[in-house]
Design an enzyme around this catalytic site. Structure first.
Site, mmCIF file in Angstrom:
data_model
loop_
_atom_site.group_PDB
_atom_site.id
_atom_site.type_symbol
_atom_site.label_atom_id
_atom_site.label_comp_id
_atom_site.label_asym_id
_atom_site.label_seq_id
_atom_site.Cartn_x
_atom_site.Cartn_y
_atom_site.Cartn_z
ATOM 1 N N ARG A 269 0.987 -1.090 -0.021
ATOM 2 C CA ARG A 269 0.116 0.155 0.049
ATOM 3 C C ARG A 269 0.891 1.362 0.144
ATOM 4 O O ARG A 269 1.627 1.327 1.091
ATOM 5 C CB ARG A 269 -1.136 0.010 1.078
ATOM 6 C CG ARG A 269 -0.390 -0.076 2.647
ATOM 7 C CD ARG A 269 -1.297 0.238 3.711
ATOM 8 N NE ARG A 269 -0.747 -0.231 4.950
ATOM 9 C CZ ARG A 269 0.048 0.616 5.897
ATOM 10 N NH1 ARG A 269 0.400 1.692 5.196
ATOM 11 N NH2 ARG A 269 0.473 0.446 6.850
ATOM 12 N N HIS A 273 -1.885 3.440 6.441
ATOM 13 C CA HIS A 273 -2.974 2.198 6.859
ATOM 14 C C HIS A 273 -4.370 3.031 6.555
ATOM 15 O O HIS A 273 -5.318 2.235 5.952
ATOM 16 C CB HIS A 273 -2.717 1.637 8.349
ATOM 17 C CG HIS A 273 -3.731 0.657 8.439
ATOM 18 N ND1 HIS A 273 -3.563 -0.493 8.029
ATOM 19 C CD2 HIS A 273 -4.587 0.751 9.579
ATOM 20 C CE1 HIS A 273 -4.553 -1.217 8.703
ATOM 21 N NE2 HIS A 273 -5.127 -0.620 9.571
ATOM 22 N N TYR A 283 7.392 4.169 10.116
ATOM 23 C CA TYR A 283 7.727 2.819 10.004
ATOM 24 C C TYR A 283 8.521 2.117 8.736
ATOM 25 O O TYR A 283 8.787 1.091 8.726
ATOM 26 C CB TYR A 283 6.660 2.061 10.657
ATOM 27 C CG TYR A 283 5.360 2.103 10.092
ATOM 28 C CD1 TYR A 283 5.138 1.248 8.881
ATOM 29 C CD2 TYR A 283 4.499 2.952 10.384
ATOM 30 C CE1 TYR A 283 3.754 1.467 8.155
ATOM 31 C CE2 TYR A 283 3.279 3.365 9.863
ATOM 32 C CZ TYR A 283 2.956 2.478 8.557
ATOM 33 O OH TYR A 283 1.710 2.551 8.163
#
Length: 370
Positions: A269, A273, A283
């Site tokens: 992706r 999120h 991250y």
């Protein structure tokens, strides 16, 4: 005794042999070149163009949805860019009568299955009309609870089998969802009853901020299906042809009574999120972003279709403009839908009001009539 154990007892070797068998299935490489001609589904020119059209349209839908979310005109939204091949090529292998049990990121599949776009926008806003599926549309509302759709899909698939229907129930989750108990319960139940289910794990490498390698010590998620006794495969999720073939094969076997399948699609992706405060730069590194940007499913498929003379910049521009027009009309229709009221929520929940709510209901009827 010790010698016999040494000859016949090597759990680690068994594990390694199983894991080594899961090689990633690919048909179309990153340069848009067919590298597995035997597996090429040989879709017609019209079918190839239609699949590309849906992928480009969905990328624009994702971009506009992110913008609308930032404007405060949408509620909950989970970006989909990068997963178009995984989502839409798997859906392209289905029939209209098949059932889809989506996760919250899987709105594109149910839109292409027949959910009006304006209702998809209302779902994002938390409006109950967004969960009212049109008559004859075999779709359940997107599941917010991680992995819960896997258990539901097993049940729907068993129902199809008991009715003698030649259809399947397909469901999706992410790599994080494969860590949930519902994931294991769903595939085990479906496997035990040979239910016609297709379980897709879209391994986009990060369950929110948790990298896939921290989710499980298993080399692949696909191998987990073996424990449930179901056919399982690892697929290049950025390759629309490979995803289509894997899903169609799973569907053909399911309706022939061979039971469920687990498909792990390796994808990525590109966005966060969800739009609810996630920051992927905390991250994910730019190196891994760039690595996966080079595997973009739309770029890959565009190169392939251009090489066949089936796609052009003009054609893509036409699709983009159409998407923008339809999205604009859909958000307008969503805006014009009457806002939900407290009395709507109560009425939708109860056919007959319990006594303790009758008084409250009358109070809200009076308030809403002012």
């Amino acid at each position: 005794m010790g010698e016999n154990i040494a000859k016949n007892f090597d759990p680690k070797q068994t594990l390694n042999e199983i894991e080594d068998k899961f090689q990633m299935f690919q048909i179309l490489n990153e340069d848009g070149v067919i590298v597995n001609e035997e597996a090429n589904p040989n879709l017609s020119d019209e079918e190839l163009v239609e699949l590309m059209t849906r992928m480009v349209y969905t990328r624009i839908l994702d971009q506009r949805s992110i913008s609308l979310n930032r404007q405060g005109r949408l509620g909950f939204y989970a970006p989909t860019a990068g997963q178009e091949a995984s989502q839409l090529a798997s859906h392209y292998a289905l029939e209209k009568e098949d059932w889809i049990l989506p996760g919250y990121r899987d709105v594109p599949q149910i839109v292409w299955h027949g959910l009006p776009l304006w209702k998809a926008f209302l779902f994002s806003r938390g409006h109950f009309v967004g969960n009212q599926m049109p008559e004859g549309l075999n779709v359940l509302p997107p599941q917010i609870i991680i992995g819960a759709q896997y258990v539901q899909a097993a049940g729907v698939a068993l129902g199809l089998k008991k009715r003698g229907a030649k259809n399947v129930a397909i469901t999706y989750t992410g790599d994080g969802g494969s860590s949930q108990g519902d994931f294991y319960e769903g595939i085990n139940f479906a496997g035990a009853f040979k239910a016609p289910a297709i379980f897709i794990v879209q391994n986009n490498q990060f369950a929110i901020s948790t990298p896939r390698e921290v989710q499980t010590s298993a080399k692949t998620i696909a191998q987990k299906g073996i424990a449930a006794g179901i056919a399982s495969v690892l697929v290049d999720g950025m390759d629309p042809l490979a995803v289509y073939v894997a899903t169609k094969d799973a569907r053909d076997r399911a309706i022939n009574g061979e039971g469920p399948s687990l498909i792990e699609t390796m994808c990525y992706r590109y966005g966060p999120h969800t739009m609810s405060g996630d920051d992927p730069t905390r991250y994910r590194t730019s190196d891994i972003d760039n690595e996966w940007a080079a595997k973009d499913p739309i770029v890959r498929f565009r190169k392939y279709l251009e090489g066949k003379g089936l796609w052009s910049e003009q054609k893509e521009t036409e699709v983009i403009e159409l998407a923008k027009e339809e999205i604009k009309a859909a958000i307008k229709q969503a805006d014009e839908t009457p806002k939900q009221k407290v009395t709507d929520l109560i009425s939708n929940m109860y056919e007959e009001l319990p006594r303790n709510l009758e008084e409250q209901f009358k109070i809200y009827v009076e308030k809403e009539s002012r």
